[in-house]
Design a protein around this motif. Structure first.
Motif, PDB file in Angstrom:
ATOM      1  N   UNK A  10      16.523  13.582  43.307  1.00 57.33           N
ATOM      2  CA  UNK A  10      17.868  14.147  43.452  1.00 57.33           C
ATOM      3  C   UNK A  10      18.934  13.089  43.176  1.00 57.33           C
ATOM      4  N   UNK A  11      18.685  11.859  43.603  1.00 59.94           N
ATOM      5  CA  UNK A  11      19.645  10.776  43.386  1.00 59.94           C
ATOM      6  C   UNK A  11      19.616  10.315  41.930  1.00 59.94           C
ATOM      7  N   UNK A  12      18.434  10.254  41.339  1.00 63.14           N
ATOM      8  CA  UNK A  12      18.331   9.904  39.918  1.00 63.14           C
ATOM      9  C   UNK A  12      19.103  10.922  39.076  1.00 63.14           C
ATOM     10  N   UNK A  13      18.932  12.198  39.371  1.00 62.32           N
ATOM     11  CA  UNK A  13      19.626  13.246  38.624  1.00 62.32           C
ATOM     12  C   UNK A  13      21.135  13.189  38.851  1.00 62.32           C
ATOM     13  N   UNK A  14      21.520  12.858  40.074  1.00 63.90           N
ATOM     14  CA  UNK A  14      22.943  12.690  40.396  1.00 63.90           C
ATOM     15  C   UNK A  14      23.554  11.576  39.547  1.00 63.90           C
ATOM     16  N   UNK A  15      22.880  10.434  39.466  1.00 65.40           N
ATOM     17  CA  UNK A  15      23.398   9.344  38.632  1.00 65.40           C
ATOM     18  C   UNK A  15      23.426   9.747  37.160  1.00 65.40           C
ATOM     19  N   UNK A  16      22.416  10.458  36.703  1.00 61.91           N
ATOM     20  CA  UNK A  16      22.408  10.913  35.307  1.00 61.91           C
ATOM     21  C   UNK A  16      23.614  11.802  35.009  1.00 61.91           C
ATOM     22  N   UNK A  17      24.033  12.599  35.991  1.00 61.85           N
ATOM     23  CA  UNK A  17      25.217  13.441  35.807  1.00 61.85           C
ATOM     24  C   UNK A  17      26.494  12.601  35.814  1.00 61.85           C
ATOM     25  N   UNK A  18      26.585  11.637  36.732  1.00 62.71           N
ATOM     26  CA  UNK A  18      27.790  10.806  36.813  1.00 62.71           C
ATOM     27  C   UNK A  18      28.039  10.043  35.519  1.00 62.71           C
ATOM     28  N   UNK A  19      26.989   9.513  34.922  1.00 63.86           N
ATOM     29  CA  UNK A  19      27.194   8.662  33.749  1.00 63.86           C
ATOM     30  C   UNK A  19      27.542   9.452  32.496  1.00 63.86           C
ATOM     31  N   UNK A  20      27.595  10.777  32.609  1.00 63.47           N
ATOM     32  CA  UNK A  20      28.076  11.604  31.504  1.00 63.47           C
ATOM     33  C   UNK A  20      29.582  11.833  31.567  1.00 63.47           C
ATOM     34  N   UNK A  21      30.215  11.383  32.626  1.00 63.68           N
ATOM     35  CA  UNK A  21      31.662  11.575  32.739  1.00 63.68           C
ATOM     36  C   UNK A  21      32.387  10.742  31.677  1.00 63.68           C
ATOM     37  N   UNK A  22      33.360  11.326  30.983  1.00 62.69           N
ATOM     38  CA  UNK A  22      34.075  10.576  29.939  1.00 62.69           C
ATOM     39  C   UNK A  22      34.727   9.296  30.454  1.00 62.69           C
ATOM     40  N   UNK A  23      35.285   9.336  31.666  1.00 66.05           N
ATOM     41  CA  UNK A  23      35.945   8.138  32.198  1.00 66.05           C
ATOM     42  C   UNK A  23      34.943   7.015  32.430  1.00 66.05           C
ATOM     43  N   UNK A  24      33.731   7.348  32.887  1.00 63.77           N
ATOM     44  CA  UNK A  24      32.692   6.330  33.036  1.00 63.77           C
ATOM     45  C   UNK A  24      32.332   5.742  31.676  1.00 63.77           C
ATOM     46  N   UNK A  25      32.178   6.582  30.689  1.00 68.14           N
ATOM     47  CA  UNK A  25      31.800   6.094  29.366  1.00 68.14           C
ATOM     48  C   UNK A  25      32.866   5.156  28.804  1.00 68.14           C
ATOM     49  N   UNK A  26      34.131   5.463  29.063  1.00 71.40           N
ATOM     50  CA  UNK A  26      35.192   4.560  28.610  1.00 71.40           C
ATOM     51  C   UNK A  26      35.132   3.238  29.371  1.00 71.40           C
ATOM     52  N   UNK A  27      34.961   3.321  30.688  1.00 71.24           N
ATOM     53  CA  UNK A  27      34.953   2.104  31.506  1.00 71.24           C
ATOM     54  C   UNK A  27      33.790   1.186  31.146  1.00 71.24           C
ATOM     55  N   UNK A  28      32.610   1.742  30.971  1.00 68.51           N
ATOM     56  CA  UNK A  28      31.437   0.911  30.716  1.00 68.51           C
ATOM     57  C   UNK A  28      31.477   0.304  29.318  1.00 68.51           C
ATOM     58  N   UNK A  29      32.288   0.864  28.441  1.00 65.00           N
ATOM     59  CA  UNK A  29      32.383   0.329  27.076  1.00 65.00           C
ATOM     60  C   UNK A  29      33.342  -0.853  26.977  1.00 65.00           C
ATOM     61  N   UNK A  30      34.138  -1.079  28.024  1.00 62.74           N
ATOM     62  CA  UNK A  30      35.185  -2.110  27.962  1.00 62.74           C
ATOM     63  C   UNK A  30      34.672  -3.471  28.422  1.00 62.74           C
TER      64      UNK A  30
END
Length: 205
Positions: A185-205
């Motif tokens: 359940x926690x692995x799936x939760x993290x998989x969902x969080x890392x699909x957020x556009x704001x996360x993708x922008x932050x991790x790319x910087x």
């Protein structure tokens, strides 16, 4: 002068960076190379003598703790749906899980990755790594019991609490150990969080 965030990739400065992206705030990013105990060199030591990130400068003030910076940003530049007010029925759980990123997870995460990966081999202690992993398993089990939604801890939806906890899951996942310490359940939760556009922008910087 505006907001200035001192940031090193994959460190706790991701928390306020992710939050600012979620809030759509304008900021200046000062990227530093991470070095244990000496991030940023002598120049950054004038801003934070501990030479750790994050450091946020706003209106002549300097803040250094990632969760404190998040609370500051939401309070000063809100209102935002990413936080709860005292009148919100989930205010208590929100505060608990906002702080849990450090209180439940942070120390054990640091010890786990330090004694498994980051420290020089002669300084690593397998018993400490095992103890930290056991405590991470307990914290992740508590989180798993709380989760009723695929992408948020609270019933009201995604919040800064998810950013706080999500950062820890990112670090554990980064070293390939998330499935070792967390239920599905926690692995799936993290998989969902890392699909957020704001996360993708932050991790790319």
């Amino acid at each position: 002068m505006g907001l200035t965030l001192y940031h090193a990739r994959r460190t706790r400065s991701l928390r306020p960076l992710w939050l600012m992206e979620e809030m759509g705030l304008k900021y200046e990013l000062k990227s530093l190379a991470f070095k244990m105990g000496a991030t940023g060199g002598d120049e950054f030591a004038q801003i934070n003598p501990l030479q750790k990130v994050p450091a946020l400068i706003d209106d002549g003030q300097t803040l250094l703790e990632s969760i404190a910076i998040m609370e500051y940003l939401m309070g000063r530049y809100g209102p935002t749906d990413l936080c709860c007010t005292p009148q919100d029925p989930e205010y208590g759980p929100y505060l608990q899980w906002l702080q849990a990123g450090e209180s439940h997870f942070g120390m054990y995460m640091s010890l786990f990755i330090g004694h498994r990966l980051l420290l020089p081999k002669e300084q690593r202690n397998p018993d400490i790594a095992k103890w930290a992993a056991t405590n991470l398993q307990s914290a992740c089990a508590l989180l798993g019991d709380r989760l009723k939604h695929p992408d948020s801890i609270l019933d009201r939806g995604f919040s800064a609490a998810d950013i706080s906890v999500g950062y820890v899951l990112f670090v554990i996942d980064m070293i390939g150990a998330l499935e070792e310490v967390a239920p599905q359940t926690v692995v799936q939760y993290w998989n969902a969080l890392k699909e957020r556009p704001a996360w993708k922008r932050a991790i790319s910087l």
